[in-house]
Design an enzyme around this catalytic site. Structure first.
Site, PDB file in Angstrom:
ATOM      1  N   ASP A  50      -5.508  -6.369   5.871  1.00 26.10           N
ATOM      2  CA  ASP A  50      -6.712  -5.647   5.443  1.00 26.10           C
ATOM      3  C   ASP A  50      -7.831  -6.654   5.137  1.00 26.10           C
ATOM      4  OD1 ASP A  50      -8.418  -3.709   4.551  1.00 26.10           O
ATOM      5  OD2 ASP A  50      -7.271  -3.157   2.774  1.00 26.10           O
ATOM      6  N   ASP A  65     -11.195  -7.955   7.841  1.00 26.90           N
ATOM      7  CA  ASP A  65     -12.613  -7.819   7.477  1.00 26.90           C
ATOM      8  C   ASP A  65     -13.309  -9.177   7.511  1.00 26.90           C
ATOM      9  OD1 ASP A  65     -12.591  -5.131   7.255  1.00 26.90           O
ATOM     10  OD2 ASP A  65     -13.145  -5.030   5.145  1.00 26.90           O
ATOM     11  N   ASP A  94      -3.672 -17.938   2.351  1.00 30.06           N
ATOM     12  CA  ASP A  94      -4.852 -18.633   1.815  1.00 30.06           C
ATOM     13  C   ASP A  94      -5.384 -19.641   2.829  1.00 30.06           C
ATOM     14  OD1 ASP A  94      -2.368 -19.712   1.282  1.00 30.06           O
ATOM     15  OD2 ASP A  94      -2.900 -20.588  -0.638  1.00 30.06           O
ATOM     16  N   LYS A 130       2.921 -15.310   2.704  1.00 28.71           N
ATOM     17  CA  LYS A 130       2.798 -16.140   1.489  1.00 28.71           C
ATOM     18  C   LYS A 130       4.221 -16.517   1.082  1.00 28.71           C
ATOM     19  CE  LYS A 130       0.280 -17.908  -1.851  1.00 28.71           C
ATOM     20  NZ  LYS A 130      -0.502 -19.126  -1.610  1.00 28.71           N
ATOM     21  N   TYR A 143       0.824  -1.214   0.000  1.00 28.74           N
ATOM     22  CA  TYR A 143       0.000   0.000   0.000  1.00 28.74           C
ATOM     23  C   TYR A 143       0.860   1.267   0.000  1.00 28.74           C
ATOM     24  CZ  TYR A 143      -4.191  -2.783   1.051  1.00 28.74           C
ATOM     25  OH  TYR A 143      -5.224  -3.678   1.005  1.00 28.74           O
TER      26      TYR A 143
END
Ligand code: NAD
Length: 356
Positions: free
Chosen positions: A247, A251, A223, A191, A141
């Site tokens: 992020d 959520d 994942d 990852k 980001y």
């Protein structure tokens, strides 16, 4: 010594929910003699209307001088056509940058009284009590990006992910310390089977674990973590991860709890820390007095715990919210068939009266 709290109501339901949380804080102060003082400042669309900017310099300066910041929410359709750099949501990025808010803590604790509101089966969510620790000022980001360029005869865009060892160490240290006062388990999410930044992340977290031998560390690929949150969320205590993965996972984890109106968060800063519910300004219900104030009140409890070191008082506030839920009190977002829905103000009052 008075402790100064800057309150930023923002837009939409922001004013209603922060008012309710401040009233609960005042009652806590009355009870435990904490010496809290409050100073209200503008940000978001409201600030844009008054000052032509979503984050006035005076607001940022006041936050820097404060012991903690309590934030409502910003945004709304009214400002949809404002120039992108002046949109209300820019206030959040400005505060993150200005206060060096490097970590976001999102607890997800499912009250027994609310297990049936979760989209997951009650037997899966009963007992869920986890915290996601997300790195907030690094990673993809904040990396270099290219919106559009020609490459081999085709248009392409790119975003660069990078993490340095000190950035990973800082967030991992916070995760280990958070775990020590909870159930002593950290799950680091990356990852590493694909990304170089994830391999550096994993090496760094593993090395730091050597200094925190009382905490159990395991690693999950992102994942797999997304899947595990849906099939066995009770296995998690503290999850630590980078900006992008955090992020998305935070959520996902938030919906486990039923309503976003219940979810608090803390953004830990180098200068001052900021506390806010995870939801937005809910323009669809703004001004109706029906917003659930619990996410903001629980954020205020995090403020007492993390910025002021007031553990006992924070526990009392958490317990008052749980007691209101256990007594069957509900705002509209969590009301079942036949339940009476309390207004924001009534729920705030019910929580205040249960402070002990
Ligand atoms: P939202 O979180 O505001 O609302 C989503 C849904 O949840 C709505 O139906 C709303 O009524 C409900 N809801 C949210 N909080 C609630 C509460 N406390 N009690 C009861 N119901 C509640 O998300 P959105 O509609 O996508 O966004 C609205 C505005 O908020 C947009 O401008 C968006 O950019 C902004 N936003 C701000 C923040 C922030 O300030 N940190 C975060 C997210 C979105």
């Amino acid at each position: 010594m008075m402790k100064k709290i800057v309150v930023i109501p923002g837009d939409g339901i922001g004013g209603e929910i922060t008012r309710s949380a401040v009233e609960v804080l005042k009652k806590t102060d009355e009870k435990f003699r904490l010496g809290l003082s409050y100073e209200e400042h503008d940000a978001g669309g409201t600030a844009y209307d008054k000052f032509g900017t979503p984050l006035p310099e005076s607001t940022l300066e006041a936050c820097k001088q404060a012991d903690a910041v309590l934030f409502g929410a910003v945004g709304g359709e009214k400002w949809d056509n404002v120039e992108p750099s002046l949109r209300p949501e820019k206030a959040i990025l400005g505060l993150r940058k200005g206060l060096g808010l490097y970590a976001n803590l999102r607890p997800v604790k499912v009250a027994d009284a609310l297990v049936e509101y979760s989209p997951l089966k009650p037997e899966l969510v009963k007992g869920v009590d986890l915290v996601i620790v997300r790195e907030l000022v690094g990673g993809i980001y904040f990396g270099d990006r290219c919106e559009s360029e020609q490459h081999n005869g085709a248009e392409r865009a790119w975003d660069l992910e990078n993490y340095s060892v000190p950035e990973v160490e800082r967030i991992a240290k916070l995760a280990f310390e958070t775990a020590k006062v909870r159930r002593g388990k950290v799950t680091s999410v990356d990852k590493a089977n694909v990304l170089a930044t994830s391999r550096l992340w994993r090496r760094t977290v593993t090395k730091l674990a050597g200094e925190h031998k009382d905490v159990e560390l395991n690693h999950l690929y992102v994942d797999n973590c997304a899947m595990q949150l849906a099939v066995r969320p009770t296995q998690f205590d503290v999850i630590v991860t980078g900006n992008l993965f955090g992020d998305i996972l935070s959520d996902e984890a938030a919906v486990i709890g039923g309503s976003i109106g219940l979810m608090p968060s803390a953004s830990i800063g180098e200068l001052t820390s900021l506390y806010e519910p995870i939801h937005g300004s809910a323009p669809d219900i703004a001004g109706k007095g029906i917003a659930n104030p619990m996410g903001t009140i629980l954020s205020a409890a995090m403020l007492l715990r993390y910025s002021l070191g007031l553990e006992k008082e924070a526990d009392a506030l958490d317990a008052a919210v749980s007691a209101a839920l256990d007594a069957g009190l509900r705002t509209a977002d969590i009301a079942g068939k036949g339940d009476v829905s309390l207004s924001t103000q009534q729920m705030g009052q019910a929580i205040r009266s249960r402070l002990c």
